[in-house]
Design a protein around this motif. Structure first.
Motif, PDB file in Angstrom:
ATOM      1  N   PRO A  12      50.739  41.729  74.984  1.00 30.20           N
ATOM      2  CA  PRO A  12      51.105  41.286  76.421  1.00 30.20           C
ATOM      3  C   PRO A  12      49.754  41.325  77.315  1.00 30.20           C
ATOM      4  CG  PRO A  12      50.876  43.947  75.719  1.00 30.20           C
ATOM      5  CD  PRO A  12      50.836  42.927  74.614  1.00 30.20           C
ATOM      6  N   PHE A  13      50.144  40.763  78.361  1.00 30.08           N
ATOM      7  CA  PHE A  13      48.817  40.489  79.335  1.00 30.08           C
ATOM      8  C   PHE A  13      48.350  42.065  79.554  1.00 30.08           C
ATOM      9  CE2 PHE A  13      50.789  36.611  80.260  1.00 30.08           C
ATOM     10  CZ  PHE A  13      49.892  35.941  80.615  1.00 30.08           C
ATOM     11  N   GLU A  14      47.081  42.507  79.348  1.00 31.33           N
ATOM     12  CA  GLU A  14      46.510  43.771  79.704  1.00 31.33           C
ATOM     13  C   GLU A  14      45.688  43.847  81.121  1.00 31.33           C
ATOM     14  OE1 GLU A  14      44.730  44.781  76.162  1.00 31.33           O
ATOM     15  OE2 GLU A  14      46.879  45.538  75.290  1.00 31.33           O
TER      16      GLU A  14
ATOM     17  N   GLU B  14      63.082  34.565  75.574  1.00 28.34           N
ATOM     18  CA  GLU B  14      64.214  33.934  76.010  1.00 28.34           C
ATOM     19  C   GLU B  14      64.778  34.090  77.220  1.00 28.34           C
ATOM     20  OE1 GLU B  14      66.861  35.407  72.873  1.00 28.34           O
ATOM     21  OE2 GLU B  14      66.180  33.869  71.402  1.00 28.34           O
ATOM     22  N   MET B  15      64.347  35.201  77.797  1.00 28.24           N
ATOM     23  CA  MET B  15      64.845  35.551  79.042  1.00 28.24           C
ATOM     24  C   MET B  15      63.950  35.045  80.224  1.00 28.24           C
ATOM     25  SD  MET B  15      66.445  39.291  78.607  1.00 28.24           S
ATOM     26  CE  MET B  15      67.530  39.660  77.077  1.00 28.24           C
ATOM     27  N   GLY B  16      62.886  34.211  79.628  1.00 27.84           N
ATOM     28  CA  GLY B  16      61.964  33.586  80.740  1.00 27.84           C
ATOM     29  C   GLY B  16      60.963  34.600  81.347  1.00 27.84           C
ATOM     30  N   MET B  17      60.988  35.665  80.581  1.00 23.98           N
ATOM     31  CA  MET B  17      59.787  36.663  80.997  1.00 23.98           C
ATOM     32  C   MET B  17      58.736  36.924  80.230  1.00 23.98           C
ATOM     33  SD  MET B  17      62.562  39.803  81.967  1.00 23.98           S
ATOM     34  CE  MET B  17      63.139  39.985  80.255  1.00 23.98           C
ATOM     35  N   GLU B  18      57.408  36.901  80.778  1.00 23.64           N
ATOM     36  CA  GLU B  18      56.201  37.417  80.348  1.00 23.64           C
ATOM     37  C   GLU B  18      56.090  39.082  80.135  1.00 23.64           C
ATOM     38  OE1 GLU B  18      54.145  35.568  78.883  1.00 23.64           O
ATOM     39  OE2 GLU B  18      54.163  33.516  79.323  1.00 23.64           O
ATOM     40  N   PRO B  19      55.235  39.241  78.971  1.00 24.16           N
ATOM     41  CA  PRO B  19      54.949  40.951  79.011  1.00 24.16           C
ATOM     42  C   PRO B  19      53.920  41.277  79.632  1.00 24.16           C
ATOM     43  CG  PRO B  19      54.410  39.516  76.935  1.00 24.16           C
ATOM     44  CD  PRO B  19      54.833  38.358  77.702  1.00 24.16           C
ATOM     45  N   MET B  20      54.109  42.301  80.385  1.00 21.74           N
ATOM     46  CA  MET B  20      52.719  42.646  81.324  1.00 21.74           C
ATOM     47  C   MET B  20      52.572  44.234  80.811  1.00 21.74           C
ATOM     48  SD  MET B  20      50.622  42.343  83.458  1.00 21.74           S
ATOM     49  CE  MET B  20      50.703  41.225  84.629  1.00 21.74           C
ATOM     50  N   ALA B  21      51.137  44.543  80.393  1.00 27.17           N
ATOM     51  CA  ALA B  21      50.823  46.014  80.128  1.00 27.17           C
ATOM     52  C   ALA B  21      49.819  46.267  81.238  1.00 27.17           C
ATOM     53  CB  ALA B  21      50.209  45.929  78.659  1.00 27.17           C
TER      54      ALA B  21
END
Length: 279
Positions: A85-87, A206-213
């Protein structure tokens, strides 16, 4: 969380991230209230999964079952899928990101919104689907104030213990209710407890989301005292930092009071408080 039911290891779990393959660049922008946009770059990676599923579930953490409804709308992920994820958000200048998890809560979220509004700054709110569904006016208020709404699952489970279908249910139902309330699906998600795995990365993509930590954990959920929360934010302040706090899930009065103290101090130190967006 209306009844303040928490797992014993609430937030004590370590952040998990899998190293699952090669990385490619994902570009985001950091937008401030004045409309200034600065480029930021983070590594990323991508993949695809099976058809969507929608099933009722409940957990010990949040006992209300999912609401019934149509399957969420899936969008194709552009390979490769992220494996971490983005940290933090390097390259955004003298700026920081404030984020709040688990809400919205009618006891605390309005006060947090009022403080952010007073200083004309934007933040990220990672909402739980059941809380969003029960407090739709607050979700609209968050969106109307220009804040970024992210997906924090429906019932706040430990995602690494779910099947792929379970991950789809948790993320899909939450994206669906956010889109129904605000008119736009979320572009960011955060795994409960910061516990990530291949399924959550792939299905989120798949749902168009990026992971953010996050970079700085205030640990405000432990109710350590207002001064301690403020000190943790001030000690961790630096360009590109993402701060984790909470506006629900228990007594968040300390979080509300701490924000009133550290936000003007950060602004006085010259930090812009910004939110990331897809380019």
């Amino acid at each position: 969380m209306k009844n303040d039911q928490r797992l014993p290891r609430r937030r004590a779990l370590l952040r998990l991230a899998a190293g699952l393959g090669a990385a490619a660049a994902v570009h985001v922008i950091a937008a401030d209230p004045a409309g200034e946009q600065l480029p930021a770059t983070a590594s990323s990676s991508a993949g695809a999964a099976g058809p969507p599923a929608f099933r009722a579930q409940s957990t010990a953490y949040r006992l209300q079952p999912m609401t019934a409804g149509a399957p969420p709308r899936f969008r194709p992920a552009v390979p490769p899928v992220r494996t971490r994820p983005f940290e933090e958000l390097p390259g955004i200048g003298h700026a920081m990101v404030l984020s709040f998890d688990d809400g919205p809560d009618p006891l605390y979220t309005p006060d947090i919104l009022a403080t952010l509004r007073e200083h004309d700054v934007r933040a990220m709110f990672f909402v739980c689907g059941e809380m969003a569904n029960d407090n739709q006016d607050l979700v609209r208020a968050i969106a109307d104030d220009g804040h970024t709404i992210g997906n924090h699952s429906w019932t706040h489970p430990l995602v690494t213990g779910l099947s792929r279908a379970g991950v789809r249910d948790e993320l899909g139902a939450t994206s669906e209710v956010i889109e129904r309330i605000t008119g736009a699906p979320p572009l960011w998600y955060r795994a409960p407890y910061g516990a990530w795995n291949r399924n959550s990365f792939e299905i989120g993509a798949e749902m168009g989301m990026e992971p953010m930590a996050w970079t700085v954990d205030t640990l405000d959920w432990t109710e350590p005292g207002v001064g301690t929360i403020v000190r943790r934010v001030r000690d961790g302040a630096a360009p590109g930092v993402v701060v984790l706090a909470h506006d629900a899930g228990g007594d968040r009065s300390q979080s509300v009071t701490a924000l009133r103290r550290y936000l003007p101090e950060l602004l006085d130190d010259g930090y812009r408080i910004t939110v990331p967006q897809h380019r």
